[in-house]
Design a protein around this motif. Sequence first.
Motif, PDB file in Angstrom:
ATOM      1  N   ASP A 232      57.688  -5.352 -37.558  1.00 28.13           N
ATOM      2  CA  ASP A 232      58.965  -4.627 -38.054  1.00 28.13           C
ATOM      3  C   ASP A 232      60.093  -6.449 -38.302  1.00 28.13           C
ATOM      4  N   ALA A 233      59.151  -7.466 -38.407  1.00 27.08           N
ATOM      5  CA  ALA A 233      59.774  -8.669 -38.858  1.00 27.08           C
ATOM      6  C   ALA A 233      58.967  -8.658 -39.867  1.00 27.08           C
ATOM      7  N   ALA A 234      57.870  -8.526 -40.467  1.00 26.67           N
ATOM      8  CA  ALA A 234      57.054  -8.610 -41.516  1.00 26.67           C
ATOM      9  C   ALA A 234      57.801  -8.508 -42.685  1.00 26.67           C
ATOM     10  N   ARG A 235      57.960  -7.166 -42.493  1.00 28.11           N
ATOM     11  CA  ARG A 235      59.081  -5.943 -43.223  1.00 28.11           C
ATOM     12  C   ARG A 235      59.771  -6.428 -43.587  1.00 28.11           C
ATOM     13  N   ARG A 238      59.285  -9.455 -46.084  1.00 27.73           N
ATOM     14  CA  ARG A 238      58.628  -9.192 -47.367  1.00 27.73           C
ATOM     15  C   ARG A 238      60.159  -8.655 -47.688  1.00 27.73           C
ATOM     16  N   ALA A 239      61.171  -7.620 -47.740  1.00 30.19           N
ATOM     17  CA  ALA A 239      62.072  -7.671 -48.215  1.00 30.19           C
ATOM     18  C   ALA A 239      63.118  -8.306 -48.880  1.00 30.19           C
ATOM     19  N   TRP A 240      63.105  -9.198 -47.654  1.00 23.68           N
ATOM     20  CA  TRP A 240      64.327 -10.606 -47.805  1.00 23.68           C
ATOM     21  C   TRP A 240      64.038 -11.239 -49.121  1.00 23.68           C
ATOM     22  N   ARG A 241      62.755 -11.887 -48.841  1.00 23.40           N
ATOM     23  CA  ARG A 241      62.143 -12.346 -50.042  1.00 23.40           C
ATOM     24  C   ARG A 241      61.707 -11.561 -51.426  1.00 23.40           C
ATOM     25  N   GLU A 242      61.733 -10.094 -51.509  1.00 27.69           N
ATOM     26  CA  GLU A 242      61.788  -9.719 -52.581  1.00 27.69           C
ATOM     27  C   GLU A 242      63.311  -9.656 -53.474  1.00 27.69           C
TER      28      GLU A 242
END
Length: 696
Positions: A232-235, A238-242
Motif C-alpha cells: 500500500d505504501a509503495a503504491r 509511486r503516485a507521489w513520484r509520478e
Amino acid sequence: MLLRKCALGGFRALLCRTYTQNQKHIVVHPEIRQALSQKQPIVALESTIITHGMPVPQNVETALQVEEMVRQNGAVPATIGIIDGCIKVGLTQEELMKLAHKPREQVIKCSRRDLPYVVAAQQSGGTTVAATMIVAHQVGIPIFATGGIGGVHREGHVTMDVSADLVELGRTPVAVVCSGVKSILDIPRTLEYLETQGVCVASYASMGGVFPDFYTRDSGCKVPYNLETAADAARLLRAWRELDLQSGVLIGVPIPEEFAADKSAIDAAIEQANAEAQAQGVSGKEVTPFLLSHIAGITKGRSLQANIALIKNNAAVAAQIASAWVAGNGHQCGDSREPKKKPVVVGASILDLSFRVKDMHGLHLDGATYKSVAKHAAGGVGRNIAEGIYKLYGEVNLISAVGNDHFAQMLRQLMPAALQSNLIVDAQHATSLCSVIFDRLGDCKLILGDMDVHDSITTAALKAKSELFSQAPLIVMDSNLSEQAMSSTLQLAQQFQVPVFFEPTDMFIAGKPFKLPAELTQHIRLLKPNLHELKTIVEAITGQAVKHQPDTKQEQSELLKQTKGLLRQIDTRFNCIIATLGNHGVLLSIRSDAETDPSKLLSLSPSGEHTTLFYAPPKLQHIVNVSGAGDSFCAGFITALLKQCHTLDECVATGFASAERALLSESAVPDSYIKEGDNFESYFQQIEEKMQRKRI
C-alpha cells in the motif's frame, strides 16, 4: 570521490545517476553507487543518532543493527554523515566508529543551514532529518528511515521554535518513515504545520489512522490516511513520484507494542525534563538531545531501549516499502519517466569446471588418476558479457539456453537472478558444460565441452522475444550460436534497426556470421576479435587466405603493422573493430567521426574513413585469473557507449578498468566491479591517466 570536470565529464553520467555540479562534496560508497545503478531498493539513514542521539557504545551498536535490519528486509542501507568536511553517503564501520568517538564539541548537529559551514571548515557532523533528506534526494535515494522527526516545540506558538525538519518535508521529495513526532514536542501543532506545508502524512498499520508519538503508539491525534501494508505504501509513493509534487511524505509507524511506554509515565518524564531544560537555559538545537538524555535518566534507561527498538522497526518497514516499490517496477532510483533501455545479449551460458593437477609427475592421457584441485564457475561468453553489463550498466536482457538438469541448477545459483528471466530451458539437452584441465604449472592441457544445448536458441524462440529486440539500444551476439540463430538475430536487428556487437569467441567459429547474406551482416557494427579470430574473419569476408600466422609474442611495432594490415582489409564494413593483442593492449579501427563522438559507433549508416588507434594499458601485477578479462572489457566498453561518454578514451579506459577487475578476481566476472572502500570512478581515472595512446 571528486571527478575531474573536463576529462571525466562523460563518465560522470556513467555510474552517477543524479549528480549535478553542487555535489562535488558528496562521496557515495561503491555499494550504494552500484545499488543506485542497478535500481536496487535503498534506505537512507541519518547520523545524529550516532553523534547526538545516544551515548557510546549504544550509538554505534544501534547504527550497525539498524543497517542490518535494512539488509535483512531486502534493501541496501545508506547511512549519511559528514567527516572532515566530506559528506559521506554509506558510512563504513570504521567511519561510524570515527564519528561516534569524536568529542561532542567537535561534531556539529547539521541541518540545512549548517551544511555550507561544516563543509567549508572541513568539520564533522551528524545529519539531522532535514540534512539527510537533502543529501538523499541529491544522490537519488527517495526513502529515509529515522526514529522520529522534529516538530513545533511546546510553547512554540510563543517562541516560534519550529524544527527545520518540517520545512524540509515541504520542499524536498523524500519519503520519511518514522515513529511520528517526538513525544517531547507539540504534536497537534506539528501536524497542522505539516498540512500547511502540503506534506502527505499517513500512519502505517495503525488502527483507525491513529498517529504514533515516538515512545507510545497513540499520540491522541489522527491523520487522514492509514497504510496497511508495504505494498500500500509503495503504491502511494509511486503516485507521489509520478505527480512530481516536490514535497515529502511522512509515514508514521507505531513502536512495537512490547516496547511501547506507559503514556502517563512518559508524559510525566517529559514534563520534568522540560522544566529542567528551562531552568538550565537550554535552547535551540540543543533542546532535543538534552530532553532525550534526561528522559532516559528519569525512566532509568527504558526510554533508550524503546528508542532503539522503534528505529530498528522503522528501518525494517522502510526496507520493506522500498523493496515493494522496486518489485512493482516503480523505478525507485533515477527518473521513472525515462526508463533505461536494455541491451540484448544472445549467447552461451556454460558451467565451467576446472581441474588443476597437483601431482609432480607429468600429465598424460593414459587412464591414470591424478590428484587435482577442482573448481566450478559460471561461464559462457554471452553470459559473462551480460553479467558484466548488468553490474556496470544496471540493465540487460540475456537470451541463452540451459538444460533441465542438476548442472542448470548449479549455473543458476551462480548467476544474478535478473539474468534468468529469458533463459530457454531445453529438457532434451544437457546444460552446456566445459571441463578444463591444467597441469600443476597452470598451463591448459585439455578442454572438453558439450555445447549442443545452444541449438535450442532457435528462430521461433528468438521471434517469441522480439519485443526485447524492438526496445534495445544494442544487440550483443557471440559465436556459439548456430548459423540459423545468428541469421534470426540479425534479421531482428534489421527489422528494428538495432546495431549489433559481435564477440567472435573462438578462432574456429569466428567467421560463422560472415557466411550469411551481406544485407544481414551489415548490421554488425562493432566486433572484438583477438588476433587469431581477426585472421579468420578477414579470410571469411575476403575469401582469401592470410599468408602469415599472427603472433602476439613478436616485437610490438611489427605486431601493430601486421594487425593494421589485417584491419585495413575489412575496416570499412564496420564502425569499430577492437583487435585485442594480449598484454600489449588493443588496436582500434574506428570510423573517423567517432573519435570525437563515440555515439557514432552505434550508427547504422556507412562508416566511411577510418582511424587506427593503439591503446596500451598500465601493467598489472598479481594476476589471479585471465578467463573473463576480455568479456569484462566488452562490458565496460559497451556500458560507456550506452551511457554516452564524451570521449573514446573514456570508453577504452572503462573497458580496461573492467578487465583489470576481472584479472584480479577468482571468477570470470568479479562479484563487484566496485570494491569496498574504493570507487570505480577513481579506478577508471587511474587507468586513463596511465594508459598509452598513439595513432597508427
